[in-house]
Motif scaffolding. Structure first.
Motif, short mmCIF file in Angstrom:
data_model
loop_
_atom_site.label_atom_id
_atom_site.label_comp_id
_atom_site.label_asym_id
_atom_site.label_seq_id
_atom_site.Cartn_x
_atom_site.Cartn_y
_atom_site.Cartn_z
N GLY A 272 -51.27 -10.11 13.80
CA GLY A 272 -52.20 -11.15 13.41
C GLY A 272 -53.05 -10.77 12.22
N GLN B 139 -49.21 -11.57 24.33
CA GLN B 139 -50.14 -10.97 23.38
C GLN B 139 -50.25 -9.46 23.60
N ALA C 15 -58.96 -12.22 13.49
CA ALA C 15 -57.97 -11.59 12.60
C ALA C 15 -58.32 -11.81 11.14
N ASN D 84 -56.35 -12.66 20.74
CA ASN D 84 -56.33 -11.44 19.93
C ASN D 84 -56.22 -10.24 20.86
N GLY E 75 -47.11 -13.20 14.32
CA GLY E 75 -47.99 -14.35 14.17
C GLY E 75 -48.99 -14.40 15.32
N LYS E 76 -49.60 -15.57 15.50
CA LYS E 76 -50.69 -15.75 16.45
C LYS E 76 -50.25 -16.53 17.68
N ALA F 216 -56.84 -19.73 15.12
CA ALA F 216 -56.24 -18.41 14.91
C ALA F 216 -56.90 -17.64 13.77
#
Length: 318
Positions: free
Chosen positions: A171, A305, A144, A52, A312-313, A140
């Motif tokens: 996310g 990230q 989030a 994250n 998406g994750k 995931a």
């Protein structure tokens, strides 16, 4: 079937460690002792860990890290999924072999984590994982999912609402779009032109962010917008105000705006995370996985990230 990279001997384990605060370049995979659970704790053999933005934000410098209670050497990552490996004294409700998921603040990217058996906050928790939810998906969910749930609860959308969500492709945004749609609302989501197809798949009507946002939204929804969620800054807040949305029906996550409610994962209602997992198991909530990396590629994963353009994750396989 995901492939796990080679683990060290049983008395040693791998963990991502930081010897100094900074960017992805300070992340290293170290061999460390296998941790032991104390009373009221579980040891979890981690199978997947989700990344994250907060992971790299809170380890970027010493002052920010201190606000989260982090000291060097520090770990990395919070969301995890895995299997209970050992239970400490006094633990009830969990047994070795149970599949679990949850949060372990800044220590999840590791072969093993020790967490409290009593459900608490995303910093230290474990929840039973329903059948039908894969490890990557479960890894995931925590940060989030909690954040999106808390924000959508502030807006309380329904079938008569048109909700504008800024940063809908990230996310948190992916969950927020779907939760608003499950509540019956129409959703307009901001993003880049390249994210339009992804947003449509989630159930949102895409609109480009940037100057003139309010005008583009007005053209898309001439009947008006009734609620708004800003996940990145204040652009969506200003557009929503221009469109006549009252402050009480605007919510922020990454910024503070006078008069506008803010939400974060710590505000999520009790049971919110378990409800998200049940929705996933029932096929009513999607968890898009943008990419998965072995632990040895943690720097590459963190760089992706930190770029903040992932749809998406991102998940680390262990």
């Amino acid at each position: 079937m995901q492939q796990h990279s080679q683990a060290p001997p049983a008395d040693r384990s791998r963990a991502v460690r930081l010897d100094s605060f900074g960017g992805p370049e300070v992340l290293n995979v170290r061999e460390v002792p296998v941790p032991e659970p104390g009373p009221g704790q579980l040891r979890v053999r981690v199978t997947a860990a989700g990344l994250n933005p907060m992971d790299w934000i809170m380890t970027a410098d010493a002052d920010t890290a201190a606000r989260f209670g982090l000291r060097l050497p520090a770990g990395f990552g919070t969301d995890y999924a895995g299997v209970v490996d050992r239970v400490g004294a006094g633990v009830t409700g969990f047994a070795a072999g149970d599949r679990v998921f949850g949060g372990a603040l800044s220590r999840a990217v590791a072969d093993f984590v020790v967490v409290g058996a009593a459900a608490g906050t995303a910093a230290d928790e474990a929840h039973h994982l329903p059948d039908g939810v894969g490890d990557r998906t479960a890894a995931a969910l925590t940060i989030a999912g909690r954040t999106a749930s808390a924000a959508i609860a502030v807006l309380a959308p329904g079938p008569d609402d048109t909700v504008l969500i800024g940063g809908a492709g990230g996310g948190v945004g992916g969950f927020a779009v779907q939760l608003a749609r499950l509540a019956g609302a129409r959703v307009i989501g901001t993003g880049s032109p390249s994210s339009a197809g992804f947003l449509r798949e989630l159930g949102a009507e895409p609109v480009a962010y940037g100057d003139g946002l309010a005008g583009r939204v007005r053209a898309l929804a001439p009947g008006g917008v009734t609620a708004a969620l800003d996940l990145h800054g204040t652009e969506t807040v200003h557009a929503a105000r221009e469109l006549g949305v009252p402050d009480a029906r605007i919510c922020t996550v990454a910024a503070q705006v006078d008069g506008v409610p803010a939400a974060n994962g710590a505000n999520a209602a009790p049971g919110a995370l378990e409800e998200l997992a049940r929705l996933v198991a029932a096929g009513r909530l999607r968890v898009p996985i943008a990419a998965a990396f072995p632990i040895e590629q943690i720097r590459r994963a963190a760089e992706l990230q930190a770029g903040r353009h992932v749809q998406g994750k991102i998940v680390i396989d262990l």
